[in-house]
Design a protein around this motif. Sequence first.
Motif, PDB file in Angstrom:
ATOM      1  N   ASP A 149       0.818  -1.217   0.000  1.00  0.00           N
ATOM      2  CA  ASP A 149       0.000   0.000   0.000  1.00  0.00           C
ATOM      3  C   ASP A 149       0.850   1.264   0.000  1.00  0.00           C
ATOM      4  O   ASP A 149       0.379   2.326  -0.418  1.00  0.00           O
ATOM      5  CB  ASP A 149      -0.943  -0.001   1.207  1.00  0.00           C
ATOM      6  CG  ASP A 149      -2.166  -0.870   0.985  1.00  0.00           C
ATOM      7  OD1 ASP A 149      -2.551  -1.059  -0.189  1.00  0.00           O
ATOM      8  OD2 ASP A 149      -2.738  -1.380   1.969  1.00  0.00           O
ATOM      9  N   ALA A 174      -4.665  -5.295  -2.438  1.00  0.00           N
ATOM     10  CA  ALA A 174      -3.539  -4.369  -2.301  1.00  0.00           C
ATOM     11  C   ALA A 174      -2.789  -4.222  -3.620  1.00  0.00           C
ATOM     12  O   ALA A 174      -2.379  -3.106  -3.998  1.00  0.00           O
ATOM     13  CB  ALA A 174      -2.601  -4.848  -1.199  1.00  0.00           C
ATOM     14  N   ARG A 177      -4.876  -2.052  -5.895  1.00  0.00           N
ATOM     15  CA  ARG A 177      -4.772  -0.636  -5.496  1.00  0.00           C
ATOM     16  C   ARG A 177      -3.459  -0.031  -5.979  1.00  0.00           C
ATOM     17  O   ARG A 177      -3.421   1.107  -6.475  1.00  0.00           O
ATOM     18  CB  ARG A 177      -4.884  -0.506  -3.972  1.00  0.00           C
ATOM     19  CG  ARG A 177      -6.276  -0.767  -3.425  1.00  0.00           C
ATOM     20  CD  ARG A 177      -6.393  -0.311  -1.977  1.00  0.00           C
ATOM     21  NE  ARG A 177      -5.515  -1.036  -1.082  1.00  0.00           N
ATOM     22  CZ  ARG A 177      -5.852  -2.140  -0.427  1.00  0.00           C
ATOM     23  NH1 ARG A 177      -7.072  -2.669  -0.582  1.00  0.00           N
ATOM     24  NH2 ARG A 177      -4.989  -2.739   0.392  1.00  0.00           N
TER      25      ARG A 177
END
Length: 491
Positions: A149, A174, A177
Amino acid sequence: MGPWGNMDLNGTIWPDGLLIAGFVFLAQIYASVHVLRTRDDVRAAVAWIGLLWLAPVFGLIFYMLFGVNRIERQAKRARARRGLPARRDMISDPDGPSMLDANPDTPHRWQAHARLAGRVTGLPITLGNRITPLEGGRKAYDAMVDAIDKAEHTVALTTYIFQADQAGRRFIAALVRAHERGVKVRVLVDAVGNLYGLKPVSNLLRRKGIKVATFNPARLSWRLAFFNLRTHRKLLVVDGFKGFAGGMNIRKHHLEREDGTPRVRDTHFALEGPIVTQMMDAFTDDWAFSAKEELDEDTWLPTVGATGPGVIARAVPDGPDEPRQRSAMIMESALTSARNRVRIITPYFIPEQALIVGLKQAALRGVQVDIIVPAKNNLPFFMLTALSGARQLVEAGCHLYLSPPPFDHTKLMIVDEDWVFFGSSNWDARSLKLNFEFNLECYDAGFARTMTDWVKDRTDAALEMTREDFRTRPRLHRAIGRLLWLTSPYL
């Protein structure tokens, strides 16, 4: 062709059975010559040739599937595309600091060991690393997801098993993202480990636009001849500066149950410092081999400086494409260097003869050798096989401990509170000969003491197997174990 066989140009009829027998005979000769050309271990060579001639058809099929290593050629081509030399003939001291440069007071035995490790791996030691043990899946996964992250430029992840379950979904989210905010993401999953569970993670990630490769997929083609050569490496590198390595796969088995008790015990490690560059270099090599993509070094391999005084460490990437068994040689050398105590934790313990001799010699020199294995293994009959081979070690003075549930998947070796070896390798032939593994060796008294205290808790909770325990084992267990033990040369 008539009802009795085939006719050649001279009119001679050859029964089909005779033709098949002739083909099998020629194949036996060819395979036997291949064994003699490629096997350095005389016991393994005798075992393979015995199987080829005593069970011709089965032996040929088994040898084609498990005995032929074609992957070295592919790895050599992948290195050539990166402008790197083939690994065979790379026996020289690597460029970089020596142990004397790092610590002038280093004992001669560790200087010699470090010289061997450098020549075997072709990699120098790195200075000023920070290494933090992460015990249990919850702690390790939290740290890894947090690092993803926080990624700004790159994320490189390789693992053996990656399941789309309670644990895997966190990583998938994650990674997605990171990809959506512009981070370059590469994920490499073993082709066999990718099939654990009902939903292959590779398909899920590709649909999200993430670049994924599967390592050595076994298709219905000539590639079946080396489908058993798997990548067992577990690496995560973020921005080229922060890394994670050890023996932990990505699956919910490493998470605690609802009542808080662990399903599996395991340990991963967070790493910072120049050792991460060696980790990333190993990933780059694997990615070029699997995805046929050359990763830009300026982007993926930034210069990493020391974090401070830190730990002296070296990466030990290993696999069947290497001319030498790197991990096994380094483990044997460390056993030779031991003066006081050796501590080993491994889930699978069927060492080859050279390691058995090294363990015996250490014990007979007066070194205390503690070996901790799970009392109950996750693989049926494995402990029967392991105990059959371990009896000779206990008789030589080694201490064998059986750790209570939950199953302990940790892989760790500590020598004299001076040297620590951890990573993905088990103490068996599959890890040390067939799998692609990634381990690290560390020279640091403080880190070794930390891991020694951690192992002591495991030893205190375990039950030691004595000579009497071996003598009183059920005869059926001993018989089955010895029969299974006979298969170890074929690995």
